[in-house]
Design an enzyme around this catalytic site. Structure first.
Site, PDB file in Angstrom:
ATOM      1  N   ILE A 223      45.107  83.861 -44.171  1.00  0.00           N
ATOM      2  CA  ILE A 223      46.295  83.972 -43.532  1.00  0.00           C
ATOM      3  C   ILE A 223      47.265  82.768 -43.569  1.00  0.00           C
ATOM      4  O   ILE A 223      48.510  82.552 -43.549  1.00  0.00           O
ATOM      5  CB  ILE A 223      46.006  85.277 -43.030  1.00  0.00           C
ATOM      6  CG1 ILE A 223      47.835  85.000 -41.962  1.00  0.00           C
ATOM      7  CG2 ILE A 223      45.329  83.622 -41.256  1.00  0.00           C
ATOM      8  CD1 ILE A 223      47.197  86.500 -41.226  1.00  0.00           C
TER       9      ILE A 223
ATOM     10  N   GLN B  53      36.252  76.679 -41.488  1.00  0.00           N
ATOM     11  CA  GLN B  53      35.314  75.370 -41.132  1.00  0.00           C
ATOM     12  C   GLN B  53      34.485  75.661 -42.600  1.00  0.00           C
ATOM     13  O   GLN B  53      34.084  74.713 -43.196  1.00  0.00           O
ATOM     14  CB  GLN B  53      34.434  75.595 -39.925  1.00  0.00           C
ATOM     15  CG  GLN B  53      33.413  74.372 -40.169  1.00  0.00           C
ATOM     16  CD  GLN B  53      32.397  74.468 -39.489  1.00  0.00           C
ATOM     17  OE1 GLN B  53      32.190  76.113 -38.591  1.00  0.00           O
ATOM     18  NE2 GLN B  53      31.874  73.784 -38.589  1.00  0.00           N
TER      19      GLN B  53
ATOM     20  N   TYR C 297      32.516  88.873 -30.256  1.00  0.00           N
ATOM     21  CA  TYR C 297      31.736  88.780 -32.315  1.00  0.00           C
ATOM     22  C   TYR C 297      30.478  89.163 -32.739  1.00  0.00           C
ATOM     23  O   TYR C 297      30.329  89.671 -33.625  1.00  0.00           O
ATOM     24  CB  TYR C 297      31.940  87.079 -31.951  1.00  0.00           C
ATOM     25  CG  TYR C 297      31.174  86.442 -32.775  1.00  0.00           C
ATOM     26  CD1 TYR C 297      32.371  85.920 -34.120  1.00  0.00           C
ATOM     27  CD2 TYR C 297      30.152  85.423 -32.852  1.00  0.00           C
ATOM     28  CE1 TYR C 297      31.567  85.491 -35.559  1.00  0.00           C
ATOM     29  CE2 TYR C 297      30.416  84.845 -33.726  1.00  0.00           C
ATOM     30  CZ  TYR C 297      30.375  84.691 -34.531  1.00  0.00           C
ATOM     31  OH  TYR C 297      30.118  84.149 -35.979  1.00  0.00           O
TER      32      TYR C 297
ATOM     33  N   ASP D 221      46.427  89.454 -45.976  1.00  0.00           N
ATOM     34  CA  ASP D 221      45.947  88.884 -44.148  1.00  0.00           C
ATOM     35  C   ASP D 221      45.041  90.033 -44.652  1.00  0.00           C
ATOM     36  O   ASP D 221      44.855  91.668 -45.035  1.00  0.00           O
ATOM     37  CB  ASP D 221      47.132  89.762 -43.525  1.00  0.00           C
ATOM     38  CG  ASP D 221      46.606  90.520 -42.186  1.00  0.00           C
ATOM     39  OD1 ASP D 221      45.818  90.490 -41.719  1.00  0.00           O
ATOM     40  OD2 ASP D 221      47.479  91.193 -41.266  1.00  0.00           O
TER      41      ASP D 221
HETATM   42  C1  AKB Z   1      30.324  80.386 -32.408  1.00  0.00           C
HETATM   43  O1  AKB Z   1      29.896  79.542 -32.123  1.00  0.00           O
HETATM   44  O2  AKB Z   1      30.784  81.615 -32.889  1.00  0.00           O
HETATM   45  C2  AKB Z   1      29.501  80.660 -34.663  1.00  0.00           C
HETATM   46  C3  AKB Z   1      28.474  81.163 -34.262  1.00  0.00           C
HETATM   47  C4  AKB Z   1      27.193  81.030 -34.186  1.00  0.00           C
HETATM   48  O3  AKB Z   1      27.908  81.967 -35.179  1.00  0.00           O
HETATM   49  N1  AKB Z   1      29.302  78.718 -34.656  1.00  0.00           N
END
Ligand code: AKB
Length: 319
Positions: free
Chosen positions: A35, A12, A142, A52
């Site tokens: 990738i 994105q 994340y 990669d």
């Molecule tokens: C997500 O929603 O994971 C991302 C972010 C806020 O880092 N858009």
């Protein structure tokens, strides 16, 4: 002549940054890698290098041969999808960053941009106007990878002099590309549903407010950060970056100013828990003071821009 590489060019943010960099640096000076092949004709005018980013040898080869002035390393698995594949998310997000930092330590890259996220914050963080040095308390893989990445960036800067710069993006909203696997994705999807005159099923609750930013602001801010003199960059973990904050019912109301018949249902799923762990709003005084950050687009104007752009794109597709 300045040479740039974007890693994660098919994502994105990647698509948008490549278009801006092509305009700023010239197409011939911007290489792109991913990738998967970016599904965008203009983006693909740059030289495409299949990569990669977890493959150390492949990253080193491209960076040693390319000797780039700037590398934008965007490859990552986002918050929601990362919870489905935690080890893969950690591997992609961390290994790829370490490979790029190592390459910069070798002197093959002059300047790196690496995005962090509001996902570094968590339930113990203040909910509103979160300051730059707030407690980091990530609950997603994340977020954990972004927190660790921020400290790796500072480590490589302090220990080896690597010029790596970063911002904590809020949810990013743009019309040229779709997000994938994030918790803030609804704020892009909702405009496409509204344009198609569809009733939208929102995966967050009506009143769950999150920090958000229009893509053009995010891209401009990123390029401004990368253009700033190195000695003005006081934060070598990652800068808070803020533009606006809204909840699903507020974006729906803003769409109704243009499409009065627009309807929305709230069907929260597992992403609701992630959203509730993140702050509602962010204070970005450090970015403003150090390199002059200032957002330009707020919710009403963004809604107008998004709906107009999606309508134009669908006309172009029909032509
Ligand atoms: C997500 O929603 O994971 C991302 C972010 C806020 O880092 N858009």
């Amino acid at each position: 002549m300045s040479r740039t590489l974007v890693i994660g060019a098919a994502g994105q943010l990647g698509i948008e940054l490549v278009l801006a960099l092509q305009a700023q640096e010239g197409i011939a000076n911007v290489d792109i890698s991913d990738i998967r092949v970016p599904a965008h004709n203009e983006v693909m005018k740059s030289r495409f290098l299949h990569l990669d980013a977890t493959d150390e040898g492949a990253v080193f080869k491209i960076l040693e041969e390319g000797r780039y002035d700037a590398v934008y390393h965007l490859a990552a698995m986002l918050s929601a999808i990362g919870e489905k594949k935690p080890i893969a998310a950690w591997d992609l997000n961390m290994q790829s960053l370490l490979h790029v930092l190592e390459a910069a330590k070798e002197g093959w890259v002059k300047r790196i941009f690496w995005p962090s996220s509001i996902a570094v914050f968590g339930p113990q963080t203040t909910r509103k106007h979160v300051p730059q040095n707030a407690l980091l308390d990530p609950t997603t893989v994340y977020g954990i990878s972004k927190q660790a990445g921020e400290y790796w960036c500072r480590y490589y800067h302090e220990k080896y002099g690597v010029d790596v710069r970063s911002v904590r993006y809020p949810g990013l909203i743009g019309h040229r590309s779709l997000p994938g696997g994030g918790t803030t994705d609804y704020a892009v999807d909702i405009y496409h549903a509204a344009h198609a005159r569809e009733r939208y099923g929102c995966f967050l609750q009506a009143d769950t407010a999150l920090p958000m930013m229009y893509m053009d602001d995010a891209v401009r801010g990123t390029l401004e950060l990368m253009a700033a003199p190195a000695d003005s960059i006081q934060v070598r973990t990652s800068y808070n970056l803020s533009a606006m904050s809204f909840a699903p019912n507020e974006i729906a109301e803003s769409i109704r100013q243009h499409i009065p018949s627009f309807e929305i249902d709230y069907v929260p799923d597992e992403r609701q828990t992630i959203a509730l762990s993140w702050p509602e709003s962010i204070a970005d005084d450090a970015a403003r003071a150090d390199w002059g950050w200032k957002p330009r687009i707020l919710l009403p104007e963004m809604t107008q821009l998004m709906l107009d752009a999606i309508a134009n794109q669908s006309l172009e597709v029909q032509d």
